[in-house]
Design a protein around this motif. Structure first.
Motif, PDB file in Angstrom:
ATOM      1  N   HIS A  67       0.846  -1.196   0.000  1.00 44.34           N
ATOM      2  CA  HIS A  67       0.000   0.000   0.000  1.00 44.34           C
ATOM      3  C   HIS A  67       0.881   1.245   0.000  1.00 44.34           C
ATOM      4  O   HIS A  67       1.887   1.289   0.711  1.00 44.34           O
ATOM      5  CB  HIS A  67      -0.890   0.030   1.251  1.00 44.34           C
ATOM      6  N   ALA A 128      -0.824   2.536   9.679  1.00 40.18           N
ATOM      7  CA  ALA A 128      -0.583   1.574  10.759  1.00 40.18           C
ATOM      8  C   ALA A 128      -1.692   0.522  10.775  1.00 40.18           C
ATOM      9  O   ALA A 128      -1.429  -0.672  10.953  1.00 40.18           O
ATOM     10  CB  ALA A 128      -0.498   2.293  12.103  1.00 40.18           C
ATOM     11  N   GLY A 129      -2.933   0.963  10.574  1.00 35.87           N
ATOM     12  CA  GLY A 129      -4.063   0.023  10.539  1.00 35.87           C
ATOM     13  C   GLY A 129      -3.959  -0.920   9.355  1.00 35.87           C
ATOM     14  O   GLY A 129      -4.200  -2.132   9.480  1.00 35.87           O
ATOM     15  N   VAL A 130      -3.609  -0.378   8.208  1.00 38.32           N
ATOM     16  CA  VAL A 130      -3.451  -1.226   7.015  1.00 38.32           C
ATOM     17  C   VAL A 130      -2.301  -2.212   7.239  1.00 38.32           C
ATOM     18  O   VAL A 130      -2.400  -3.397   6.896  1.00 38.32           O
ATOM     19  CB  VAL A 130      -3.202  -0.348   5.775  1.00 38.32           C
ATOM     20  N   LEU A 132      -1.298  -3.374  10.054  1.00 35.55           N
ATOM     21  CA  LEU A 132      -1.762  -4.395  10.999  1.00 35.55           C
ATOM     22  C   LEU A 132      -2.510  -5.496  10.250  1.00 35.55           C
ATOM     23  O   LEU A 132      -2.323  -6.694  10.502  1.00 35.55           O
ATOM     24  CB  LEU A 132      -2.672  -3.738  12.051  1.00 35.55           C
ATOM     25  N   HIS A 133      -3.339  -5.071   9.300  1.00 34.13           N
ATOM     26  CA  HIS A 133      -4.053  -6.052   8.477  1.00 34.13           C
ATOM     27  C   HIS A 133      -3.062  -6.892   7.668  1.00 34.13           C
ATOM     28  O   HIS A 133      -3.159  -8.121   7.626  1.00 34.13           O
ATOM     29  CB  HIS A 133      -5.035  -5.335   7.543  1.00 34.13           C
ATOM     30  N   ARG A 136      -1.111  -9.615   9.429  1.00 35.69           N
ATOM     31  CA  ARG A 136      -1.851 -10.829   9.769  1.00 35.69           C
ATOM     32  C   ARG A 136      -2.367 -11.569   8.541  1.00 35.69           C
ATOM     33  O   ARG A 136      -2.349 -12.795   8.502  1.00 35.69           O
ATOM     34  CB  ARG A 136      -3.010 -10.469  10.690  1.00 35.69           C
ATOM     35  N   LEU A 166       5.751  -0.187  18.599  1.00 41.02           N
ATOM     36  CA  LEU A 166       5.301  -1.114  19.642  1.00 41.02           C
ATOM     37  C   LEU A 166       4.773  -2.414  19.047  1.00 41.02           C
ATOM     38  O   LEU A 166       5.039  -3.498  19.569  1.00 41.02           O
ATOM     39  CB  LEU A 166       4.155  -0.471  20.437  1.00 41.02           C
ATOM     40  N   TRP A 167       4.005  -2.283  17.979  1.00 43.59           N
ATOM     41  CA  TRP A 167       3.347  -3.466  17.397  1.00 43.59           C
ATOM     42  C   TRP A 167       4.153  -4.082  16.263  1.00 43.59           C
ATOM     43  O   TRP A 167       3.694  -4.996  15.610  1.00 43.59           O
ATOM     44  CB  TRP A 167       1.931  -3.082  16.895  1.00 43.59           C
TER      45      TRP A 167
ATOM     46  N   VAL B  63      -6.071   3.861  13.019  1.00 43.02           N
ATOM     47  CA  VAL B  63      -5.789   2.434  12.836  1.00 43.02           C
ATOM     48  C   VAL B  63      -7.084   1.705  12.464  1.00 43.02           C
ATOM     49  O   VAL B  63      -7.113   0.863  11.558  1.00 43.02           O
ATOM     50  CB  VAL B  63      -5.164   1.825  14.114  1.00 43.02           C
ATOM     51  N   GLY B  66      -7.767   2.301   8.945  1.00 44.02           N
ATOM     52  CA  GLY B  66      -6.894   1.488   8.102  1.00 44.02           C
ATOM     53  C   GLY B  66      -7.387   0.060   8.008  1.00 44.02           C
ATOM     54  O   GLY B  66      -7.349  -0.563   6.936  1.00 44.02           O
ATOM     55  N   SER B  70      -8.951  -1.925   4.672  1.00 43.61           N
ATOM     56  CA  SER B  70      -8.455  -3.231   4.253  1.00 43.61           C
ATOM     57  C   SER B  70      -9.554  -4.287   4.220  1.00 43.61           C
ATOM     58  O   SER B  70      -9.265  -5.448   3.962  1.00 43.61           O
ATOM     59  CB  SER B  70      -7.344  -3.700   5.205  1.00 43.61           C
TER      60      SER B  70
END
Lengths: 306, 321
Positions: A67, A128-130, A132-133, A136, A166-167, B63, B66, B70
């Motif tokens: 992305h 950051a959210g993308v 995280l996806h 996983r 952190l993640w 987040v 995001g 997705s």
């Protein structure tokens, strides 16, 4: 953590394809300023004149499944990823074939896994959210965010960097450090350094100077591979903004502008490789001229809001 | 079952049924389980998808956006709804706009939960009802928890809406029972609107979100007993965009805990005027808290926040003169 690519005294010869892409972006941005000057465009735009090599350098380091998050100064990022001046110009001009129907305009573009938005720093938490996806669902993928040095004034950047570290999220932050935030020079808007700020979060930092794309890719390649495994990175490109912030709002002194021009990759490269530049520059300009003529003749874009 | 337990059970069911759903927030891990215990037990059952975060409302909301981009779903807990102001950019400029600003519809399945309201002495930055600040943002839907709406169904509606949603949860509801209405009133639900009514033709209709419903009911009871004024209460689950059939009555009131000035009630009143001006005896009357910060001391807080006595007083004055 910090590495430096020294400026070569005589720039190494660039691959034709890379140089063509850099010149396409240059020609596109110059055309936009020309169209604005003639009153043919609505609103405003922010050109990336002088920064063309950054997204072109990043091109092969990123895959189609990654992305990319761009910003207000994003034409180069889009063109480097899609090589689609027609769709982008139609978007900016509000004509048929616009990537986002003419709703987003210069600053708000989404296509496949590419997205830009016009608020500074806003995309870092989203990335950051993308990421995280991706971590996983698609391990090995990453989210690349382009920001400028001025964006480091925004709190969202630090909230996000903290979470990213952190993640252990696969986020690559590419900083286009052109030394100026709209009209405010870096010495007036930033305390300390970008490298220092990355270090505060335990995030790696690479300082990239020059435009030897092969060398840049060779240096960043292994670091980007580590991003994919969850070691985030801030890659800071030292660059120059040749043009105004938007259309005609440049308050820099003649000397400062001269320094920007002297630092411009194109002038320096042209001096060493004039024949290659002349040949490819002509092609790029001809392409953009033809695109502009064709797009300007299209009917207005259509949009249904719901 | 109490409202807090119903919310908690709803979250457990959602997480159980949807492997792509995340819950994010500050201090949401067990054994703490969130400041109001709404997320209790979730992190033990779903440790990979219940993420405790730094104190970073903007980033948490980003987040979630995001994840939504997705194709995942996300529920964010903002510890006190007041702090949603820190996430305002992500909600207004990113999550809500992304639904439509890229020319085609981009579904954004995310809910930001906001415990709101006063009455517990938490003071000016922990007691507000900030609903009004989020009204009128294209692509952002606002909901409020009520004792008459099943929370699981409300969450399912929000997550399938394809637009980011903010769910306001009045803190005083957490310990109140679900679905309780004392006789002679009855309650029924049609669509997303609960109606509390008597069999008689109502003298007035009151529109109020879930957090103040019990205060309105207390006023309805005293108005009936002392003034023989019959009122029907409408409690919408979705505050914005607002849509409800207003039963025929010559007077309409809107009650909310928000402080005066630019309120949700003004938006409702505008819609009611547009639709029903010809059958009303006068403008819709807004009943809300004072235009003030929310003080900490109990006696001062009581003076500011809307309560059953104020609702009774205003309605009696408008109807009886």
């Amino acid at each position: 953590m910090t590495s430096v690519l020294d400026r070569a005294a005589a720039p190494s010869r660039l691959d034709d394809a890379d140089l063509s892409l850099m010149l396409l972006i240059r020609a596109f941005e110059l055309k936009l300023l020309d169209l604005y000057g003639r009153g043919l465009l609505n609103g405003t735009t922010h050109t990336c004149l002088g920064q063309e090599h950054v997204p072109v350098a990043m091109g092969p380091l990123l895959g189609p499944a990654d992305h990319v998050f761009s910003n207000h100064r994003g034409h180069g990022h889009y063109l480097a990823r899609f090589q689609d001046p027609e769709g982008l110009l139609a978007e900016i001009m509000g004509r048929e074939g616009a990537v986002c129907g003419g709703v987003g305009g210069s600053q708000h573009i989404r296509r496949d896994r590419y997205l830009s938005t016009g608020v500074q720093g806003e995309s870092l938490p989203v990335a950051a959210g993308v990421a995280l996806h991706l971590k996983r669902a698609e391990p090995g993928g990453l989210a690349c965010v382009y920001i400028g040095d001025g964006t480091f004034g925004e709190g969202a950047v630090y909230e996000a960097l903290n979470i990213i570290a952190l993640w252990r999220l696969p986020v690559l932050v590419v900083v286009e450090n052109n030394g100026i935030a709209q009209s405010t020079p870096r010495g007036t808007h930033m305390a300390g350094t970008i490298g220092g700020r990355a270090a505060a979060f335990g995030i790696g930092h690479a300082l990239v100077e020059g435009f030897d794309l092969a060398a840049i890719r060779g240096r960043l390649g292994p670091l980007v591979a580590r991003v994919r495994q969850g070691t985030p990175l801030v890659a800071e490109f030292v660059t120059h903004r040749l043009g105004p912030h938007s259309k005609g709002d440049d308050t820099r002194t003649a000397r400062e502008l001269q320094e920007a021009r002297e630092g411009d990759w194109l002038g320096r490269y042209r001096a060493a490789h004039r024949d290659q530049v002349d040949r490819l520059e002509h092609e790029a300009r001809a392409w953009v001229d033809a695109v502009a003529e064709e797009v300007a003749a299209r009917p207005p874009s259509r949009w249904t809001s719901s | 079952m109490r409202v807090a337990e119903d919310l908690n059970a709803a979250l457990h069911r959602l997480m159980d049924h949807d492997p792509g759903l995340y819950v994010l927030g500050e201090d949401v891990l067990d054994p703490y389980g969130g400041a109001f215990k709404i997320t209790r037990g979730l992190s033990t059952r779903f440790p990979d998808r219940v993420l405790t975060t730094p104190i970073s409302e903007s980033a948490i909301t980003g987040v979630a956006a995001g994840l939504a981009l997705s194709g995942d779903r996300a529920i964010v807990e903002i510890m006190f709804g007041d702090f949603a102001a820190l996430a305002f950019d992500q909600l207004m400029n990113f999550a809500a706009k992304s639904v439509s600003m890229y020319g085609t519809r981009v579904p954004m399945r995310m809910v930001v939960r906001c415990p709101v309201g006063g009455g517990r002495g938490y003071g000016p930055t922990h007691s507000q009802s900030p609903q009004k600040h989020f009204v009128g943002i294209p692509g952002l839907a606002l909901y409020e928890v009520s004792p008459f709406h099943d929370n699981l169904a409300v969450f399912e509606e929000m997550l399938w809406r394809g637009e980011p949603c903010v769910l306001f949860e009045d803190k005083v509801l957490y310990t109140r029972p679900m679905h309780a209405v004392e006789p002679p009133f009855s309650v029924e639900r049609a669509g997303g609107v609960a109606r509390v009514f008597l069999d008689d033709q109502p003298d007035c209709v009151i529109v109020a979100p879930g957090g103040v419903a019990h205060r309105v009911l207390a006023a309805m009871r005293s108005l009936l007993l002392e003034e023989e004024i019959v009122a029907t209460l409408l409690v919408p689950s979705r505050l914005y965009p607002f849509d409800a059939d207003i039963p025929a009555a010559r007077r309409v009131f809107v009650v909310e805990e928000s402080t005066g000035g630019g309120t949700w009630g003004a938006e409702v009143a505008h819609l009611v005027h547009q639709r029903h001006w010809d059958r009303l005896d006068g403008p819709v009357t807004l009943i809300h808290s004072a235009d003030s910060v929310i003080p900490t001391a109990a006696h001062l807080e009581r003076e500011v926040l809307v309560d059953a006595a104020a609702i009774h007083r205003v309605i009696r004055k408008v109807i009886r003169g």
